[in-house]
Design an enzyme around this catalytic site. Structure first.
Site, PDB file in Angstrom:
ATOM      1  CB  THR A   2      -0.803  -0.265   1.227  1.00  0.00           C
ATOM      2  OG1 THR A   2      -1.791  -1.246   1.202  1.00  0.00           O
ATOM      3  CG2 THR A   2      -1.746   1.122   1.196  1.00  0.00           C
ATOM      4  CE  LYS A  37      -5.174  -0.952   1.662  1.00  0.00           C
ATOM      5  NZ  LYS A  37      -5.606  -2.017   2.454  1.00  0.00           N
ATOM      6  CE  LYS A  89       1.524   2.206   4.095  1.00  0.00           C
ATOM      7  NZ  LYS A  89       1.959   0.853   3.583  1.00  0.00           N
TER       8      LYS A  89
HETATM    9  P1  NAD Z   1       5.860  -5.989   7.531  1.00  0.00           P
HETATM   10  O1  NAD Z   1       6.522  -5.033   7.926  1.00  0.00           O
HETATM   11  O2  NAD Z   1       5.569  -7.169   8.174  1.00  0.00           O
HETATM   12  O3  NAD Z   1       6.560  -6.636   6.025  1.00  0.00           O
HETATM   13  C1  NAD Z   1       7.404  -6.160   5.111  1.00  0.00           C
HETATM   14  C2  NAD Z   1       8.717  -6.562   4.743  1.00  0.00           C
HETATM   15  O4  NAD Z   1       9.471  -6.236   3.800  1.00  0.00           O
HETATM   16  C3  NAD Z   1       9.506  -6.990   6.029  1.00  0.00           C
HETATM   17  O5  NAD Z   1       9.792  -8.426   6.123  1.00  0.00           O
HETATM   18  C4  NAD Z   1      10.775  -6.386   5.827  1.00  0.00           C
HETATM   19  O6  NAD Z   1      11.752  -6.937   6.389  1.00  0.00           O
HETATM   20  C5  NAD Z   1      10.872  -6.124   4.271  1.00  0.00           C
HETATM   21  N1  NAD Z   1      11.704  -5.234   3.776  1.00  0.00           N
HETATM   22  C6  NAD Z   1      11.707  -3.847   4.130  1.00  0.00           C
HETATM   23  N2  NAD Z   1      12.603  -3.373   3.116  1.00  0.00           N
HETATM   24  C7  NAD Z   1      12.856  -3.991   2.299  1.00  0.00           C
HETATM   25  C8  NAD Z   1      13.820  -4.058   1.236  1.00  0.00           C
HETATM   26  N3  NAD Z   1      14.481  -2.774   0.819  1.00  0.00           N
HETATM   27  N4  NAD Z   1      14.083  -5.031   0.451  1.00  0.00           N
HETATM   28  C9  NAD Z   1      13.329  -6.436   0.832  1.00  0.00           C
HETATM   29  N5  NAD Z   1      12.620  -6.592   1.927  1.00  0.00           N
HETATM   30  C10 NAD Z   1      12.376  -5.203   2.485  1.00  0.00           C
HETATM   31  O7  NAD Z   1       4.570  -5.343   6.685  1.00  0.00           O
HETATM   32  P2  NAD Z   1       3.097  -6.200   6.275  1.00  0.00           P
HETATM   33  O8  NAD Z   1       2.202  -6.060   7.321  1.00  0.00           O
HETATM   34  O9  NAD Z   1       3.460  -7.190   5.331  1.00  0.00           O
HETATM   35  O10 NAD Z   1       2.654  -5.203   4.933  1.00  0.00           O
HETATM   36  C11 NAD Z   1       3.151  -5.148   3.878  1.00  0.00           C
HETATM   37  C12 NAD Z   1       2.387  -4.049   3.194  1.00  0.00           C
HETATM   38  O11 NAD Z   1       1.182  -4.681   2.735  1.00  0.00           O
HETATM   39  C13 NAD Z   1       2.308  -2.542   3.564  1.00  0.00           C
HETATM   40  O12 NAD Z   1       2.406  -1.927   2.676  1.00  0.00           O
HETATM   41  C14 NAD Z   1       0.870  -2.486   4.124  1.00  0.00           C
HETATM   42  O13 NAD Z   1       0.298  -1.150   4.424  1.00  0.00           O
HETATM   43  C15 NAD Z   1      -0.006  -3.558   3.511  1.00  0.00           C
HETATM   44  N6  NAD Z   1      -0.999  -4.263   4.047  1.00  0.00           N
HETATM   45  C16 NAD Z   1      -0.925  -4.727   5.144  1.00  0.00           C
HETATM   46  C17 NAD Z   1      -1.915  -5.398   5.815  1.00  0.00           C
HETATM   47  C18 NAD Z   1      -1.894  -5.856   7.184  1.00  0.00           C
HETATM   48  O14 NAD Z   1      -2.920  -6.359   7.804  1.00  0.00           O
HETATM   49  N7  NAD Z   1      -0.536  -6.280   7.748  1.00  0.00           N
HETATM   50  C19 NAD Z   1      -3.303  -5.452   5.260  1.00  0.00           C
HETATM   51  C20 NAD Z   1      -3.327  -4.857   3.990  1.00  0.00           C
HETATM   52  C21 NAD Z   1      -2.359  -4.283   3.315  1.00  0.00           C
END
Ligand code: NAD
Length: 295
Positions: free
Chosen positions: A96, A171, A246
């Site tokens: 997102t 979204k 966010k």
């Molecule tokens: P998270 O922080 O658990 O996962 C993100 C991952 O990306 C981490 O493992 C981190 O180490 C990795 N990362 C960061 N920078 C990196 C890079 N440069 N190279 C490689 N890996 C890298 O976050 P999440 O909860 O999995 O959310 C991910 C996305 O999904 C976000 O944009 C969030 O807004 C969206 N989202 C999350 C949810 C939810 O319920 N968690 C729901 C809908 C949408």
């Protein structure tokens, strides 16, 4: 079956990558966290040292990263995906992020002969694990048609919302409605309590009246009315206040940039910001009712 590079194996990315593996795809994972990559390996996936290597070997690259900054770095940076992917590779960013970044990255990808989609999701960690996510997809028809079977492996509802950035637009508009409705439902139940109206009675009436909204019937912030609501487990997330904040900030940035008037969206962002500032950023966003009650 496709060779898929998967960058960002966090709370959402890991279960999504696992569903791709279960469907028989080859998945090569990349994450700055070694522990995250190990979990993918344990599930039968492979690991690549960098997203550059994964992109060069993949037919499809999926990214699930925290925010626009990481998406820019990984796609546009030196040694990035766009520079290293082979012509015709399909790129799907499920993070997102802001509409502007989504459109800039897609334009850079298309200039190199790559197909790019923004495909943010709703459904949370439970939906990611159960492969029931909703994907809101922006990009060309050609890219969408190619991505559909891959997205169906990770989700249940796949909607093509239009050109690049329109997935992100859908979204943030949806989540702005949700943030505002959660505050509206909370205020109504607080007022009802003050007026001596039983919460169950208000629920029974409003769920069949014009006030009906999913924030009440699917996710009620008052305990005891909807069995699956985080309200019944001390507002453990669920969907955290930090995530809602966010998305509301992204909506406000987009409103400013496009000249849209969104006073309630602005107020919702301010209220969730205050609630998060009380040390509740990790709490479910429906806990805003406690903040509004002044507890
Ligand atoms: P998270 O922080 O658990 O996962 C993100 C991952 O990306 C981490 O493992 C981190 O180490 C990795 N990362 C960061 N920078 C990196 C890079 N440069 N190279 C490689 N890996 C890298 O976050 P999440 O909860 O999995 O959310 C991910 C996305 O999904 C976000 O944009 C969030 O807004 C969206 N989202 C999350 C949810 C939810 O319920 N968690 C729901 C809908 C949408």
């Amino acid at each position: 079956m496709a060779r898929i590079g998967f960058v960002g194996l966090g709370n959402m990315g890991l279960p999504m990558a696992q569903n791709l593996l279960k469907a028989g795809h080859q998945v090569e994972g990349v994450d700055v966290s070694g522990a995250a990559v190990e979990k993918l390996r344990a599930a039968g996936g492979a690991s690549a040292e960098t997203h550059k290597i994964a992109a060069a070997r993949a037919d499809v690259v999926v990214t699930m990263l925290p925010a626009g900054q990481q998406v820019r770095e990984v796609y546009l940076g030196n040694g990035g995906i766009i520079e290293n992917a082979n012509e015709g590779t399909l790129l799907i960013d499920c993070s997102t992020i802001d509409v502007e970044t989504a459109r800039a990255v897609a334009a850079a990808a298309e200039a190199r002969g790559l197909l790019m989609l923004d495909a943010p999701v709703s459904g949370g960690v439970t939906g990611a694990a159960a492969a029931t996510l909703t994907f809101m997809v922006g990009g060309s028809e050609r890219a969408f048609v190619r991505a559909e079977t891959i997205l169906q492996t990770m989700g249940k509802t796949i909607v093509h919302a239009g050109g690049s950035g329109n997935g992100q637009a859908a979204k943030i508009c949806n989540n702005m409605m949700l943030g505002i409705s959660m505050i509206a439902v909370s205020e109504a139940f607080i007022l009802a309590e003050k007026l001596g109206l039983d919460a169950q009675k208000l629920f029974d009436i409003a769920s069949k009246s014009s006030g009906q909204t999913w924030a009440m019937t699917g996710y009620c912030p008052v305990p005891g009315l909807v069995p699956t609501s985080p309200a019944n487990r001390d507002y453990q997330a669920g969907f955290t206040t930090a995530m809602m904040l966010k998305d509301l900030k992204l909506a406000q940035d987009a409103a400013r940039a496009s000249g849209a008037t969104t006073p309630l969206g602005a107020e919702a962002a301010a209220l969730f910001g205050l609630y998060a500032g009380q040390g509740e950023a990790g709490r479910d966003f429906s806990g805003i009712i406690r903040f509004l009650r002044g507890k």
